[in-house]
Design an enzyme around this catalytic site. Sequence first.
Site, PDB file in Angstrom:
ATOM      1  N   HIS A 161       0.794  -1.230   0.000  1.00 37.41           N
ATOM      2  CA  HIS A 161       0.000   0.000   0.000  1.00 37.41           C
ATOM      3  C   HIS A 161       0.822   1.273   0.000  1.00 37.41           C
ATOM      4  O   HIS A 161       0.261   2.370   0.009  1.00 37.41           O
ATOM      5  CB  HIS A 161      -0.951   0.016   1.206  1.00 37.41           C
ATOM      6  CG  HIS A 161      -2.090  -0.942   1.063  1.00 37.41           C
ATOM      7  ND1 HIS A 161      -3.280  -0.581   0.453  1.00 37.41           N
ATOM      8  CD2 HIS A 161      -2.223  -2.231   1.411  1.00 37.41           C
ATOM      9  CE1 HIS A 161      -4.089  -1.634   0.463  1.00 37.41           C
ATOM     10  NE2 HIS A 161      -3.471  -2.641   1.039  1.00 37.41           N
ATOM     11  N   LYS A 348      -8.375  13.737   4.408  1.00 34.33           N
ATOM     12  CA  LYS A 348      -7.535  12.533   4.327  1.00 34.33           C
ATOM     13  C   LYS A 348      -6.636  12.521   5.554  1.00 34.33           C
ATOM     14  O   LYS A 348      -6.548  13.525   6.250  1.00 34.33           O
ATOM     15  CB  LYS A 348      -6.691  12.535   3.057  1.00 34.33           C
ATOM     16  CG  LYS A 348      -5.962  13.879   2.818  1.00 34.33           C
ATOM     17  CD  LYS A 348      -5.253  13.932   1.462  1.00 34.33           C
ATOM     18  CE  LYS A 348      -6.161  14.076   0.284  1.00 34.33           C
ATOM     19  NZ  LYS A 348      -6.414  12.855  -0.449  1.00 34.33           N
ATOM     20  N   ARG A 349      -5.972  11.399   5.843  1.00 39.48           N
ATOM     21  CA  ARG A 349      -5.036  11.384   6.968  1.00 39.48           C
ATOM     22  C   ARG A 349      -4.045  12.537   6.809  1.00 39.48           C
ATOM     23  O   ARG A 349      -3.680  12.920   5.701  1.00 39.48           O
ATOM     24  CB  ARG A 349      -4.282  10.052   7.033  1.00 39.48           C
ATOM     25  CG  ARG A 349      -5.050   8.918   7.690  1.00 39.48           C
ATOM     26  CD  ARG A 349      -4.289   7.600   7.578  1.00 39.48           C
ATOM     27  NE  ARG A 349      -4.019   7.293   6.183  1.00 39.48           N
ATOM     28  CZ  ARG A 349      -2.798   7.216   5.638  1.00 39.48           C
ATOM     29  NH1 ARG A 349      -1.721   7.389   6.383  1.00 39.48           N
ATOM     30  NH2 ARG A 349      -2.655   6.944   4.363  1.00 39.48           N
ATOM     31  N   LYS A 354       1.131  14.104   1.794  1.00 41.61           N
ATOM     32  CA  LYS A 354      -0.157  14.496   1.222  1.00 41.61           C
ATOM     33  C   LYS A 354      -0.249  16.022   1.035  1.00 41.61           C
ATOM     34  O   LYS A 354      -1.133  16.520   0.349  1.00 41.61           O
ATOM     35  CB  LYS A 354      -1.311  13.995   2.089  1.00 41.61           C
ATOM     36  CG  LYS A 354      -1.471  12.465   2.065  1.00 41.61           C
ATOM     37  CD  LYS A 354      -2.551  12.021   3.058  1.00 41.61           C
ATOM     38  CE  LYS A 354      -2.744  10.513   3.090  1.00 41.61           C
ATOM     39  NZ  LYS A 354      -3.640  10.008   2.014  1.00 41.61           N
ATOM     40  N   THR A 456      -8.351   6.923  -2.509  1.00 36.00           N
ATOM     41  CA  THR A 456      -9.713   6.513  -2.855  1.00 36.00           C
ATOM     42  C   THR A 456     -10.697   7.654  -2.663  1.00 36.00           C
ATOM     43  O   THR A 456     -11.762   7.658  -3.278  1.00 36.00           O
ATOM     44  CB  THR A 456     -10.181   5.311  -2.002  1.00 36.00           C
ATOM     45  OG1 THR A 456     -10.008   5.624  -0.615  1.00 36.00           O
ATOM     46  CG2 THR A 456      -9.408   4.057  -2.353  1.00 36.00           C
ATOM     47  N   LYS A 460     -14.266   9.004  -4.629  1.00 32.80           N
ATOM     48  CA  LYS A 460     -15.542   9.375  -3.991  1.00 32.80           C
ATOM     49  C   LYS A 460     -15.975  10.774  -4.420  1.00 32.80           C
ATOM     50  O   LYS A 460     -17.151  11.017  -4.710  1.00 32.80           O
ATOM     51  CB  LYS A 460     -15.407   9.340  -2.458  1.00 32.80           C
ATOM     52  CG  LYS A 460     -14.933   8.023  -1.872  1.00 32.80           C
ATOM     53  CD  LYS A 460     -14.514   8.212  -0.395  1.00 32.80           C
ATOM     54  CE  LYS A 460     -13.726   7.024   0.131  1.00 32.80           C
ATOM     55  NZ  LYS A 460     -13.097   7.297   1.456  1.00 32.80           N
TER      56      LYS A 460
HETATM   57  C1  LIG Z   1     -11.830   7.426   1.785  1.00 22.48           C
HETATM   58  C2  LIG Z   1     -11.362   7.738   3.139  1.00 22.48           C
HETATM   59  C3  LIG Z   1      -9.988   7.854   3.398  1.00 22.48           C
HETATM   60  C4  LIG Z   1      -8.947   7.731   2.336  1.00 22.48           C
HETATM   61  O1  LIG Z   1      -8.751   9.023   1.787  1.00 22.48           O
HETATM   62  P1  LIG Z   1      -7.556   9.355   0.784  1.00 22.48           P
HETATM   63  O2  LIG Z   1      -7.785  10.796   0.425  1.00 22.48           O
HETATM   64  O3  LIG Z   1      -7.708   8.460  -0.394  1.00 22.48           O
HETATM   65  O4  LIG Z   1      -6.292   9.146   1.538  1.00 22.48           O
HETATM   66  C5  LIG Z   1      -9.586   8.149   4.689  1.00 22.48           C
HETATM   67  N1  LIG Z   1     -10.487   8.323   5.690  1.00 22.48           N
HETATM   68  C6  LIG Z   1     -11.813   8.239   5.471  1.00 22.48           C
HETATM   69  C7  LIG Z   1     -12.751   8.453   6.606  1.00 22.48           C
HETATM   70  C8  LIG Z   1     -12.303   7.946   4.194  1.00 22.48           C
HETATM   71  O5  LIG Z   1     -13.629   7.855   3.980  1.00 22.48           O
END
Ligand SMILES: *Cc1c(COP(=O)(O)O)cnc(C)c1O
Length: 610
Positions: A161, A348-349, A354, A456, A460
């Site tokens: 990952h 995101k985290r 990032k 991901t 979304k």
């Molecule tokens: C989809 C999702 C992530 C992943 O987000 P990325 O921007 O792809 O790192 C992290 N936390 C939550 C709560 C999510 O729904």
Amino acid sequence: DLEQNQEGNLVPTYQNSQVLRAVPYDVPQIGFQNDVVNNLRLWDVEIPEDQETLYPSLESRRAIQDITAILYPDDSTLEGKQLRLIQEYFMTSAGLQTIIKHYLKQGTPLEDIYKKVSVHINDTHPAVAPAEFMRLLVDDYGLEWDQAWKATVNTMSYTNHTIMSEALEKWDAELFKKVLPRVYQIILEIDNRFVAELGKAGYDADVVNNTRIVKDDQIHMANLAIIGGHSVNGVAKLHTELLKEDTLKSFYKLYPEKFNNKTNGIVTRRWTQIAAPELSSAIDQFIGNGWRTDIHELEGLSTYLDDQEALGTFYQVKKDAKERLANYIKETTGFQVSTDAIFDVQVKRLHAYKRQLLNVLHIIKLYLDLKDNPDKDMVPRVFIFGAKAAPGYHFAKSVIKIINELASLINNDEGLEGKLHVFFLENYNVSLAELIIPAADVSEQISLASKEASGTSNMKFMMTGAITLATLDGANIEIKDEVGDDNIVIFGMDKDAVYNHYRLNDYHSRDLYDNDPLIHRVIDSFVNGTIPNIQSEGMEIYEALIQHNDEYFLLEDFHSYIEAQEKIDRLYRNKAEWAQITLKNIAKSHKFTADDTIVQYAKEIWELKK
Ligand SMILES: *Cc1c(COP(=O)(O)O)cnc(C)c1O
């Protein structure tokens, strides 16, 4: 110690071992209108009844409960590291033990287990699995080593990952030996045999060193997962290419046939029907409701790209979602924002790669622009952040503090006339994501090229009609390939530009700071009191960007990012064009359904038949 068993074989015996009971909690996973219910088995830990006396104190019982009570225990201390290792081993062993027991009920030979069973190692957290499986097959079930090894390799497969070496687990050999002495012996045996085999095959020392499991008193868990399995995959095309040509290059030389790509996907039901009910009704209105069970029907929206009624409907759907989020912002922060503003979202985290900080630099730039010229012609913006940080990650917490202080400065400045708002929404989680993501106009996907394996949330946002503002990283590239260059806003260095800097060692952030007045002014605002209450955090960021040479190249990408943001501003002013781009994004988003990704895993790795 070793002891002779009834068959005359030597078997290991455990001295002073700790015995724990793993208790399964089965959670049904109900399929959407398909008559399928899968089982998700979670594990709790209990003290065996006959061992109660070994745990007289509340503290000692608490220590056992912690094994399953804490998700991702803080591993910044030795104690935390040990807890995490015990947790990972506990879950992995419990899973493998029930899998074997379940398999044996069929009455078929254990050495054939790989013909019916697949075990997927999701990241390095359960990467002890090949060694533990060997332990169970050899010690507990009496298989010969070679037989057990064949069964193990054919059963196991591994998904990587991240290419960032800090995130690939490595265990201190001393700790591992102390906690799991028998598994440690087995890992040494696997490593010895692997090294001997490579030596016999004539591989040079470099290949051996880059791939062996035990070196420099550390156990490299990714290496164990790759050697102990038959498949290794990345989670987006670029990521898998980088694994092959860089991170796992030596493994690719050894085992080219093990490598494959599985681009991540999302559960489309959650991000449309659950999170965006108004959007879902609007889609029904134009293409019927077949898309609810076959997401590929979303492609049918492509015929409405010039339909003014459809464009108007989807524009209004987004407004309604923005209204809902605006209400939440009002309730949680007290500030009222206009839904005519661009909702610009990064959730995101929190991690340096990032580059939430690049977003912050741009916000500071806009703030300074408005202080210089309150009449600056710009579409009002609402910047929204959501992020979790690992408990021991100091830099991440400093960035969160700075975003909060910047938000307070900006939101309370009436001179900005509502042109700028900033919010850090607390406790980012999936429920909050379901509220925030459908309300976004702009999806911030601004990681340094090569560092985000897939992402991901990018998918979304796309599926709910945001425009992606992105670097050419992870699955952003595949999103661009689907929607076309005119329906995404790309900026910044690509992966080759980043790797060239690594190769030539020619990135000097201080030169950019010294020679670029805008960069200079924005960076100085961290340390000159422009943003209040961030003395130590501002200094930490300043040092990271200037003294420590800006590891993730924010400063080089800054101007290109500003231009991309100016393009967003121009596009948003043209309602029809904006609506068309967002509808195209929704129409093309079906490519990223996790349903298809799972089918690919099932066919190409697990050899499952439907
Ligand atoms: C989809 C999702 C992530 C992943 O987000 P990325 O921007 O792809 O790192 C992290 N936390 C939550 C709560 C999510 O729904």
